[in-house]
Design a protein around this motif. Structure first.
Motif, mmCIF file in Angstrom:
data_model
loop_
_atom_site.group_PDB
_atom_site.id
_atom_site.type_symbol
_atom_site.label_atom_id
_atom_site.label_comp_id
_atom_site.label_asym_id
_atom_site.label_seq_id
_atom_site.Cartn_x
_atom_site.Cartn_y
_atom_site.Cartn_z
ATOM 1 N N UNK A 19 5.994 10.095 2.497
ATOM 2 C CA UNK A 19 4.874 10.740 3.170
ATOM 3 C C UNK A 19 4.616 10.055 4.520
ATOM 4 N N UNK A 20 3.802 10.712 5.337
ATOM 5 C CA UNK A 20 3.323 10.103 6.570
ATOM 6 C C UNK A 20 1.961 10.676 6.907
ATOM 7 N N UNK A 21 1.180 9.877 7.628
ATOM 8 C CA UNK A 21 -0.134 10.334 8.080
ATOM 9 C C UNK A 21 -0.467 9.634 9.387
ATOM 10 N N UNK A 22 -0.984 10.393 10.331
ATOM 11 C CA UNK A 22 -1.445 9.802 11.580
ATOM 12 C C UNK A 22 -2.815 9.168 11.359
ATOM 13 N N UNK A 23 -3.003 7.963 11.873
ATOM 14 C CA UNK A 23 -4.276 7.252 11.768
ATOM 15 C C UNK A 23 -4.818 6.977 13.166
ATOM 16 N N UNK A 24 -6.005 6.438 13.217
ATOM 17 C CA UNK A 24 -6.600 6.020 14.482
ATOM 18 C C UNK A 24 -6.529 4.513 14.637
ATOM 19 N N UNK A 25 -5.494 3.911 14.025
ATOM 20 C CA UNK A 25 -5.242 2.476 14.121
ATOM 21 C C UNK A 25 -3.797 2.264 14.563
ATOM 22 N N UNK A 26 -3.511 1.110 15.115
ATOM 23 C CA UNK A 26 -2.153 0.767 15.496
ATOM 24 C C UNK A 26 -1.673 -0.437 14.710
ATOM 25 N N UNK A 27 -0.442 -0.375 14.240
ATOM 26 C CA UNK A 27 0.099 -1.495 13.493
ATOM 27 C C UNK A 27 0.191 -2.746 14.359
ATOM 28 N N UNK A 28 0.035 -3.911 13.713
ATOM 29 C CA UNK A 28 0.120 -5.193 14.417
ATOM 30 C C UNK A 28 1.513 -5.340 15.035
ATOM 31 N N UNK A 29 1.556 -5.828 16.250
ATOM 32 C CA UNK A 29 2.816 -6.060 16.950
ATOM 33 C C UNK A 29 3.164 -7.537 16.901
ATOM 34 N N UNK A 30 4.453 -7.847 16.973
ATOM 35 C CA UNK A 30 4.879 -9.238 17.048
ATOM 36 C C UNK A 30 4.370 -9.877 18.329
#
Length: 300
Positions: A288-299
């Motif tokens: 599955x996938x879903x768009x959120x209003x958050x961004x994953x942590x970047x290195x």
């Protein structure tokens, strides 16, 4: 908001009412280990019992990336963008070089074979951290029955000098792991003994020292229903965890703020897509996938 459970009002701003859960592909036996390749605009994930790694892209759909992998589970990317993989049957951590060849990085600790590496993350200094429970060698479904030679540990491997160290050894079944955005904390899932009547199941949090040692290890949060398997953090330090009823969002203090409801048990997840705000979910037989209003942590 359909498809979500709001525990704290702030969670309303994390999800989008016009961006529902999407089924991308199905027909797998047990999905695991998703990792996003933004430079190729594709997701890789494991179809673990079928001993293959799958590829999904918006333009190409789903296809087999490689098969006969030694029952690979968790995946990550190193600082050079190379794929890191946890092999259950081969009991090792491998790296897929940019030309496609596979290098075995870690197979033994103090002369004894690892159990079945489960999940892996790469720190900004290039060190590779992974969990090593016995799950993959306790059944034939996810690897193959073999004798365990080591306790269930969390390890830190430095590819610069080949050193391997136990950073946490007081686990029954260490599972998913992830760093906080500033890498001062390491979160590790304790999934307990596989066939125990009442296994330990919670997320622990450790403080990370500059020399790579860990301290603390208190219980951070207990996911219910189900338990925490794999998880990721967003760029503000909220932890998004797999659960029996979907994905739970947990704030940096260990309080659940909301859920994304999914009609299957979620095993693992990864941020990716445009701006790193699309959440890809491995849920039993389905991706599955879903768009959120958050961004994953970047290195860093």
């Amino acid at each position: 908001m359909d498809g979500f459970e709001i525990t704290q009002p702030r969670f309303k701003a994390f999800v989008l009412p016009n961006a529902p859960l999407e089924m991308l592909a199905e027909g797998f036996r047990w999905c695991e280990g998703p990792v996003w390749f933004g430079d190729r605009d594709e997701l890789l994930f494991s179809d673990l019992p079928n001993d293959r790694v799958m590829r999904w892209s918006e333009s190409g759909g789903v296809s087999v990336y490689r098969s006969g992998t030694g029952f690979e589970n968790g995946h990550a990317r190193d600082r050079q963008g190379r794929l890191l993989s946890c092999s259950h049957r081969d009991r090792r951590i491998t790296r897929t070089e940019l030309d496609g060849t596979i290098t075995a990085l870690v197979e033994r600790y103090q002369g004894r074979r690892l159990n079945s590496p489960n999940d892996v993350v790469c720190k900004s200094d290039g060190t590779i951290w992974f969990s090593d429970p016995p799950y993959g060698i306790q059944t034939d479904y996810e690897g193959g029955k073999q004798a365990s030679e080591l306790p269930a540990n969390v390890y830190r491997f430095d590819p610069r000098d080949g050193s391997l160290a136990v950073v946490a050894g007081d686990f029954d079944g260490p599972n998913g792991l992830a760093f906080s955005p500033d890498e001062t904390k390491l979160y590790v899932a304790e999934s307990g003994l596989q066939f125990a009547e009442a296994p330990k199941k919670f997320i622990r949090v450790f403080d990370v020292a500059e020399n790579g040692s860990l301290s603390g290890g208190d219980v951070f949060h207990t996911v219910e229903p189900g338990f925490a398997d794999g998880f990721r953090l967003d760029d503000e330090g909220y932890l998004w965890s797999s659960a029996g009823d979907g994905v739970h969002c947990i704030d940096p203090h260990g309080e659940r703020v909301g859920k994304i409801l999914v009609p299957a048990t979620v095993s693992n997840l990864a941020f990716g897509g445009r701006n790193g705000s699309r959440l890809f979910l491995c849920a039993s037989h389905t991706l599955y996938a879903i768009y959120t209003n958050r961004r994953g942590a970047r290195l860093l």
